[in-house]
Motif scaffolding. Structure first.
Motif, PDB file in Angstrom:
ATOM      1  N   ARG A  23       0.837  -1.201   0.000  1.00  0.00           N
ATOM      2  CA  ARG A  23       0.000   0.000   0.000  1.00  0.00           C
ATOM      3  C   ARG A  23       0.873   1.252   0.000  1.00  0.00           C
ATOM      4  O   ARG A  23       0.593   2.222  -0.721  1.00  0.00           O
ATOM      5  CB  ARG A  23      -0.915  -0.021   1.229  1.00  0.00           C
ATOM      6  CG  ARG A  23      -1.869   1.121   1.305  1.00  0.00           C
ATOM      7  CD  ARG A  23      -2.983   0.960   0.330  1.00  0.00           C
ATOM      8  NE  ARG A  23      -4.006   1.941   0.648  1.00  0.00           N
ATOM      9  CZ  ARG A  23      -4.963   2.283  -0.168  1.00  0.00           C
ATOM     10  NH1 ARG A  23      -5.050   1.709  -1.334  1.00  0.00           N
ATOM     11  NH2 ARG A  23      -5.832   3.169   0.182  1.00  0.00           N
ATOM     12  N   GLU A  24       1.936   1.246   0.788  1.00  0.00           N
ATOM     13  CA  GLU A  24       2.839   2.385   0.832  1.00  0.00           C
ATOM     14  C   GLU A  24       3.492   2.606  -0.532  1.00  0.00           C
ATOM     15  O   GLU A  24       3.638   3.747  -0.987  1.00  0.00           O
ATOM     16  CB  GLU A  24       3.908   2.167   1.902  1.00  0.00           C
ATOM     17  CG  GLU A  24       4.814   3.346   2.112  1.00  0.00           C
ATOM     18  CD  GLU A  24       5.803   3.122   3.240  1.00  0.00           C
ATOM     19  OE1 GLU A  24       6.582   4.053   3.493  1.00  0.00           O
ATOM     20  OE2 GLU A  24       5.808   2.037   3.843  1.00  0.00           O
ATOM     21  N   GLN A  25       3.857   1.528  -1.198  1.00  0.00           N
ATOM     22  CA  GLN A  25       4.453   1.635  -2.526  1.00  0.00           C
ATOM     23  C   GLN A  25       3.464   2.244  -3.515  1.00  0.00           C
ATOM     24  O   GLN A  25       3.820   3.091  -4.335  1.00  0.00           O
ATOM     25  CB  GLN A  25       4.926   0.260  -3.017  1.00  0.00           C
ATOM     26  CG  GLN A  25       5.649   0.294  -4.333  1.00  0.00           C
ATOM     27  CD  GLN A  25       6.944   1.070  -4.260  1.00  0.00           C
ATOM     28  OE1 GLN A  25       7.596   1.137  -3.240  1.00  0.00           O
ATOM     29  NE2 GLN A  25       7.309   1.687  -5.363  1.00  0.00           N
ATOM     30  N   GLU A  26       2.201   1.833  -3.436  1.00  0.00           N
ATOM     31  CA  GLU A  26       1.173   2.403  -4.301  1.00  0.00           C
ATOM     32  C   GLU A  26       1.034   3.904  -4.060  1.00  0.00           C
ATOM     33  O   GLU A  26       0.917   4.694  -5.012  1.00  0.00           O
ATOM     34  CB  GLU A  26      -0.172   1.730  -4.053  1.00  0.00           C
ATOM     35  CG  GLU A  26      -0.250   0.297  -4.505  1.00  0.00           C
ATOM     36  CD  GLU A  26      -1.546  -0.362  -4.075  1.00  0.00           C
ATOM     37  OE1 GLU A  26      -2.400   0.297  -3.432  1.00  0.00           O
ATOM     38  OE2 GLU A  26      -1.715  -1.558  -4.376  1.00  0.00           O
ATOM     39  N   ILE A  27       1.057   4.323  -2.820  1.00  0.00           N
ATOM     40  CA  ILE A  27       0.927   5.742  -2.490  1.00  0.00           C
ATOM     41  C   ILE A  27       2.124   6.525  -3.025  1.00  0.00           C
ATOM     42  O   ILE A  27       1.975   7.595  -3.610  1.00  0.00           O
ATOM     43  CB  ILE A  27       0.765   5.923  -0.969  1.00  0.00           C
ATOM     44  CG1 ILE A  27      -0.586   5.361  -0.519  1.00  0.00           C
ATOM     45  CG2 ILE A  27       0.898   7.393  -0.570  1.00  0.00           C
ATOM     46  CD1 ILE A  27      -0.749   5.263   0.978  1.00  0.00           C
ATOM     47  N   HIS A  28       3.330   5.996  -2.828  1.00  0.00           N
ATOM     48  CA  HIS A  28       4.535   6.665  -3.324  1.00  0.00           C
ATOM     49  C   HIS A  28       4.534   6.786  -4.847  1.00  0.00           C
ATOM     50  O   HIS A  28       4.920   7.823  -5.392  1.00  0.00           O
ATOM     51  CB  HIS A  28       5.797   5.923  -2.857  1.00  0.00           C
ATOM     52  CG  HIS A  28       6.124   6.143  -1.427  1.00  0.00           C
ATOM     53  ND1 HIS A  28       6.507   7.363  -0.922  1.00  0.00           N
ATOM     54  CD2 HIS A  28       6.130   5.293  -0.377  1.00  0.00           C
ATOM     55  CE1 HIS A  28       6.732   7.259   0.373  1.00  0.00           C
ATOM     56  NE2 HIS A  28       6.503   6.010   0.733  1.00  0.00           N
ATOM     57  N   GLU A  29       4.096   5.745  -5.528  1.00  0.00           N
ATOM     58  CA  GLU A  29       4.042   5.793  -6.991  1.00  0.00           C
ATOM     59  C   GLU A  29       3.047   6.842  -7.470  1.00  0.00           C
ATOM     60  O   GLU A  29       3.312   7.583  -8.419  1.00  0.00           O
ATOM     61  CB  GLU A  29       3.695   4.417  -7.551  1.00  0.00           C
ATOM     62  CG  GLU A  29       4.813   3.414  -7.424  1.00  0.00           C
ATOM     63  CD  GLU A  29       4.393   2.007  -7.817  1.00  0.00           C
ATOM     64  OE1 GLU A  29       3.208   1.811  -8.192  1.00  0.00           O
ATOM     65  OE2 GLU A  29       5.241   1.098  -7.745  1.00  0.00           O
ATOM     66  N   PHE A  69       2.101   9.499  -5.838  1.00  0.00           N
ATOM     67  CA  PHE A  69       2.675  10.808  -5.512  1.00  0.00           C
ATOM     68  C   PHE A  69       3.751  11.200  -6.521  1.00  0.00           C
ATOM     69  O   PHE A  69       3.823  12.348  -6.946  1.00  0.00           O
ATOM     70  CB  PHE A  69       3.263  10.771  -4.097  1.00  0.00           C
ATOM     71  CG  PHE A  69       3.812  12.086  -3.648  1.00  0.00           C
ATOM     72  CD1 PHE A  69       2.967  13.113  -3.281  1.00  0.00           C
ATOM     73  CD2 PHE A  69       5.177  12.291  -3.591  1.00  0.00           C
ATOM     74  CE1 PHE A  69       3.477  14.328  -2.866  1.00  0.00           C
ATOM     75  CE2 PHE A  69       5.694  13.501  -3.178  1.00  0.00           C
ATOM     76  CZ  PHE A  69       4.845  14.528  -2.815  1.00  0.00           C
ATOM     77  N   ALA A  70       4.581  10.232  -6.910  1.00  0.00           N
ATOM     78  CA  ALA A  70       5.642  10.509  -7.885  1.00  0.00           C
ATOM     79  C   ALA A  70       5.069  10.896  -9.243  1.00  0.00           C
ATOM     80  O   ALA A  70       5.654  11.715  -9.958  1.00  0.00           O
ATOM     81  CB  ALA A  70       6.554   9.296  -8.022  1.00  0.00           C
ATOM     82  N   ARG A  71       3.928  10.331  -9.602  1.00  0.00           N
ATOM     83  CA  ARG A  71       3.286  10.670 -10.871  1.00  0.00           C
ATOM     84  C   ARG A  71       2.510  11.980 -10.781  1.00  0.00           C
ATOM     85  O   ARG A  71       2.013  12.488 -11.774  1.00  0.00           O
ATOM     86  CB  ARG A  71       2.338   9.547 -11.297  1.00  0.00           C
ATOM     87  CG  ARG A  71       3.025   8.283 -11.734  1.00  0.00           C
ATOM     88  CD  ARG A  71       2.026   7.299 -12.327  1.00  0.00           C
ATOM     89  NE  ARG A  71       0.918   7.002 -11.434  1.00  0.00           N
ATOM     90  CZ  ARG A  71       0.814   5.905 -10.681  1.00  0.00           C
ATOM     91  NH1 ARG A  71       1.773   5.006 -10.695  1.00  0.00           N
ATOM     92  NH2 ARG A  71      -0.233   5.719  -9.925  1.00  0.00           N
ATOM     93  N   PHE A 130      -3.963  10.428  -4.821  1.00  0.00           N
ATOM     94  CA  PHE A 130      -4.223   9.034  -4.496  1.00  0.00           C
ATOM     95  C   PHE A 130      -5.665   8.888  -4.045  1.00  0.00           C
ATOM     96  O   PHE A 130      -6.188   9.729  -3.317  1.00  0.00           O
ATOM     97  CB  PHE A 130      -3.264   8.555  -3.408  1.00  0.00           C
ATOM     98  CG  PHE A 130      -3.291   7.070  -3.225  1.00  0.00           C
ATOM     99  CD1 PHE A 130      -2.697   6.230  -4.144  1.00  0.00           C
ATOM    100  CD2 PHE A 130      -3.938   6.495  -2.148  1.00  0.00           C
ATOM    101  CE1 PHE A 130      -2.729   4.860  -3.994  1.00  0.00           C
ATOM    102  CE2 PHE A 130      -3.968   5.129  -1.983  1.00  0.00           C
ATOM    103  CZ  PHE A 130      -3.358   4.309  -2.909  1.00  0.00           C
TER     104      PHE A 130
END
Length: 101
Positions: free
Chosen positions: A62-68, A70-72, A76
């Motif tokens: 879930r944290e990885q999904e949020i970071h991705e 945010f990076a895009r 979210f």
């Protein structure tokens, strides 16, 4: 010959019954009870470790999904935003304005 056959059957049944009775009696001795509790506790600890590991993996995903997202530069999808904004569910009902520090 018949007598020998039935004698063999009787001996086999007797051995099975004695072995089963011995195992059952050993299970009710203090050492047997302690062994059973140890196995149960070990199984419980292993189940708890497995659960915690599953939760950690889910959190990391879930944290990885949020970071991705945010990076895009994308917002979210917050599934619980509506619930937090609802005054009946939010902190305002639990902690009224006049009782907050």
């Amino acid at each position: 010959m018949r007598r020998l056959f039935w004698l063999g059957i009787g001996l086999a049944v007797g051995v099975v019954v004695v072995r089963k009775a011995t195992r059952t009696a050993q299970a009710y001795t203090p050492a047997g009870i302690a062994g059973g509790l140890s196995q149960s506790a070990g199984g419980l600890v292993e189940s708890l470790r497995s659960f915690v590991e599953d939760v950690r993996i889910g959190m990391a995903e879930r944290e990885q999904e949020i970071h991705e997202a945010f990076a895009r530069g994308e917002a979210f999808d917050d599934q619980f935003a509506e619930l937090r904004e609802d005054p009946r569910i939010g902190d305002r009902e639990i902690f009224p304005e006049d009782h907050q520090r």
